[in-house]
Design a protein around this motif. Structure first.
Motif, PDB file in Angstrom:
ATOM      1  N   LYS A 119       0.846  -1.180   0.000  1.00 11.66           N
ATOM      2  CA  LYS A 119       0.000   0.000   0.000  1.00 11.66           C
ATOM      3  C   LYS A 119       0.885   1.234   0.000  1.00 11.66           C
ATOM      4  O   LYS A 119       1.695   1.438   0.896  1.00 11.66           O
ATOM      5  N   TRP A 120       0.749   2.055  -1.018  1.00 15.88           N
ATOM      6  CA  TRP A 120       1.608   3.230  -1.136  1.00 15.88           C
ATOM      7  C   TRP A 120       0.818   4.485  -0.824  1.00 15.88           C
ATOM      8  O   TRP A 120      -0.271   4.691  -1.319  1.00 15.88           O
ATOM      9  N   TYR A 138       6.303   8.373  -2.910  1.00 18.96           N
ATOM     10  CA  TYR A 138       5.398   7.485  -2.203  1.00 18.96           C
ATOM     11  C   TYR A 138       6.148   6.774  -1.076  1.00 18.96           C
ATOM     12  O   TYR A 138       7.333   6.528  -1.169  1.00 18.96           O
ATOM     13  N   ARG A 139       5.390   6.442  -0.057  1.00 19.74           N
ATOM     14  CA  ARG A 139       5.946   5.702   1.071  1.00 19.74           C
ATOM     15  C   ARG A 139       5.006   4.551   1.366  1.00 19.74           C
ATOM     16  O   ARG A 139       3.789   4.704   1.331  1.00 19.74           O
ATOM     17  N   TRP A 145       6.863  -1.404   7.401  1.00 19.93           N
ATOM     18  CA  TRP A 145       7.484  -1.640   6.116  1.00 19.93           C
ATOM     19  C   TRP A 145       8.001  -0.341   5.531  1.00 19.93           C
ATOM     20  O   TRP A 145       7.271   0.423   4.920  1.00 19.93           O
ATOM     21  N   GLN A 146       9.256  -0.070   5.787  1.00 22.76           N
ATOM     22  CA  GLN A 146       9.803   1.229   5.414  1.00 22.76           C
ATOM     23  C   GLN A 146      10.463   1.194   4.041  1.00 22.76           C
ATOM     24  O   GLN A 146      11.642   0.931   3.908  1.00 22.76           O
ATOM     25  N   VAL A 147       9.651   1.454   3.054  1.00 19.11           N
ATOM     26  CA  VAL A 147      10.126   1.509   1.687  1.00 19.11           C
ATOM     27  C   VAL A 147       9.593   2.787   1.062  1.00 19.11           C
ATOM     28  O   VAL A 147       8.510   3.238   1.379  1.00 19.11           O
ATOM     29  N   HIS A 169      12.902  -4.005  -0.800  1.00 24.95           N
ATOM     30  CA  HIS A 169      11.816  -4.140  -1.755  1.00 24.95           C
ATOM     31  C   HIS A 169      11.285  -5.563  -1.851  1.00 24.95           C
ATOM     32  O   HIS A 169      10.420  -5.853  -2.648  1.00 24.95           O
ATOM     33  N   THR A 170      11.844  -6.453  -1.027  1.00 25.26           N
ATOM     34  CA  THR A 170      11.368  -7.835  -1.056  1.00 25.26           C
ATOM     35  C   THR A 170      10.202  -7.990  -0.103  1.00 25.26           C
ATOM     36  O   THR A 170      10.351  -8.400   1.031  1.00 25.26           O
ATOM     37  N   HIS A 171       9.044  -7.584  -0.581  1.00 23.01           N
ATOM     38  CA  HIS A 171       7.850  -7.652   0.223  1.00 23.01           C
ATOM     39  C   HIS A 171       7.462  -9.103   0.461  1.00 23.01           C
ATOM     40  O   HIS A 171       7.609  -9.942  -0.409  1.00 23.01           O
TER      41      HIS A 171
END
Length: 175
Positions: A119-120, A138-139, A145-147, A169-171
């Motif tokens: 979810k961004w 976007y966050r 989940w800090q991306v 980025h490996t969700h």
DNA sequence: CGTATTTGACCTGCGC
DNA sequence: GCGCAGGTCAAATACG
């Protein structure tokens, strides 16, 4: 420099009234064919990507060895091929603790919203010097989940969208 | 009413 | 030291 293959699902419409789309056709888009072509291939040279000649890697020699890359695998049928690089130690404390790696890829798409399972939430928009198009920030809003990611349209081809991921980025949903 | 988005202001790094 | 550009914050606003 390493290359990764990752499957993405394009959820361009995001199913909001901003991008109204009949439910049945939306399902058709997602599961069968989405009106875009993945042509991303961004080369990182240390902390800078070599995108001064986008056409060369979009349709040129970069994919000449694998022209089918745009048609196979991926979100129900397409493959994502992109370059990844680890950022070196930066002096900025704020970034040093979060920015581990940076991944960028280029997508031929009408829309900018790529639903990769996270979810961004948009937190910023900025006009950039070398492009007439604004850059969106976007966050990931998933707890813990800090991306971050940046989304901007290609300055040469507005039909292309350049997405840059920063951080892990490996969700979990990928695996 | 809660959550997401918008958007101007603010902060920081870098080049001159 | 100053100005510019990129990145982030946060208050206001919109939306479900």
């Amino acid at each position: 420099m390493c290359t990764m293959i990752l499957s993405f699902r394009i959820n361009g419409a995001k199913m909001t009234d901003k991008n109204p789309r009949p439910a049945d056709s939306a399902d058709n888009y997602v599961t069968n064919q989405w009106p875009l072509e993945l042509s991303e291939h961004l080369n990182f040279d240390d902390d800078q990507w070599l995108d001064d000649d986008p056409d060369s890697f979009v349709s040129g020699h970069a994919f000449s060895h694998n022209n089918q890359a745009n048609e196979v695998g991926g979100f129900g049928g397409s493959g994502t091929h992109f370059e990844e690089s680890s950022s070196r130690d930066v002096g900025n404390e704020r970034e040093k603790k979060e920015v581990r790696d940076r991944v960028a890829f280029k997508t031929k798409s009408e829309v900018e919203i790529l639903d990769d399972g996270s979810k961004w939430r948009k937190y910023g928009k900025k006009m950039v010097k070398n492009s007439p198009n604004p850059r969106n920030y976007y966050r990931c809003s998933v707890d813990g989940w800090q991306v971050k990611k940046r989304v901007e349209r290609d300055k040469d081809d507005p039909r292309f969208v350049i997405t840059t991921y920063e951080g892990i980025h490996t969700h979990p949903s990928y695996s």
